[in-house]
Design a protein around this motif. Sequence first.
Motif, PDB file in Angstrom:
ATOM      1  N   ALA A 182       2.799   3.019   4.294  1.00  0.00           N
ATOM      2  CA  ALA A 182       3.203   3.075   2.886  1.00  0.00           C
ATOM      3  C   ALA A 182       4.002   1.858   2.449  1.00  0.00           C
ATOM      4  CB  ALA A 182       4.022   4.341   2.635  1.00  0.00           C
ATOM      5  N   VAL A 183       4.849   1.339   3.330  1.00  0.00           N
ATOM      6  CA  VAL A 183       5.720   0.216   2.960  1.00  0.00           C
ATOM      7  C   VAL A 183       5.209  -1.096   3.563  1.00  0.00           C
ATOM      8  CG1 VAL A 183       8.062  -0.698   3.121  1.00  0.00           C
ATOM      9  CG2 VAL A 183       7.703   1.735   2.734  1.00  0.00           C
ATOM     10  N   GLY A 184       4.782  -1.045   4.816  1.00  0.00           N
ATOM     11  CA  GLY A 184       4.382  -2.271   5.509  1.00  0.00           C
ATOM     12  C   GLY A 184       3.079  -2.861   5.022  1.00  0.00           C
ATOM     13  N   ALA A 185       2.090  -2.016   4.741  1.00  0.00           N
ATOM     14  CA  ALA A 185       0.790  -2.528   4.309  1.00  0.00           C
ATOM     15  C   ALA A 185       0.879  -3.341   3.018  1.00  0.00           C
ATOM     16  CB  ALA A 185      -0.206  -1.387   4.176  1.00  0.00           C
ATOM     17  N   PRO A 186       1.604  -2.875   1.999  1.00  0.00           N
ATOM     18  CA  PRO A 186       1.733  -3.722   0.803  1.00  0.00           C
ATOM     19  C   PRO A 186       2.456  -5.052   1.085  1.00  0.00           C
ATOM     20  CG  PRO A 186       2.304  -1.458   0.274  1.00  0.00           C
ATOM     21  CD  PRO A 186       2.157  -1.534   1.756  1.00  0.00           C
ATOM     22  N   ILE A 187       3.418  -5.027   1.998  1.00  0.00           N
ATOM     23  CA  ILE A 187       4.112  -6.274   2.352  1.00  0.00           C
ATOM     24  C   ILE A 187       3.147  -7.243   3.014  1.00  0.00           C
ATOM     25  CG2 ILE A 187       5.903  -7.274   3.835  1.00  0.00           C
ATOM     26  CD1 ILE A 187       7.530  -4.702   3.344  1.00  0.00           C
ATOM     27  N   VAL A 188       2.344  -6.745   3.961  1.00  0.00           N
ATOM     28  CA  VAL A 188       1.359  -7.601   4.632  1.00  0.00           C
ATOM     29  C   VAL A 188       0.347  -8.116   3.620  1.00  0.00           C
ATOM     30  CG1 VAL A 188      -0.494  -7.645   6.344  1.00  0.00           C
ATOM     31  CG2 VAL A 188       1.656  -6.511   6.884  1.00  0.00           C
ATOM     32  N   ALA A 189      -0.104  -7.273   2.718  1.00  0.00           N
ATOM     33  CA  ALA A 189      -1.066  -7.708   1.697  1.00  0.00           C
ATOM     34  C   ALA A 189      -0.473  -8.778   0.792  1.00  0.00           C
ATOM     35  CB  ALA A 189      -1.522  -6.509   0.876  1.00  0.00           C
TER      36      ALA A 189
END
Length: 77
Positions: free
Chosen positions: A28-35
């Motif tokens: 929920a939090v990490g994937a948007p940061i990586v994107a």
Amino acid sequence: MPEPVETTSPDGVDFGWVMQVTFVLTIAVGAPIVALLSTTADLTSWGARAEFAIRVGAPIWVVTALSVFAYAKRTQE
């Protein structure tokens, strides 16, 4: 009333809960940061994309896991 199928009685931190919450928060939090960070990287091949995801995602996962563990340890007492 029957007892729920899955019950635990952990002595200390419930590591199952820590792993589940780490998994959910990392997505929920990490994937948007990586994107978001991937928009500034040159990702021309699948190998470069995989390397980037590991290089950026691993520290996010470690920080998330340690934070969730610290929260569980603090609230347990």
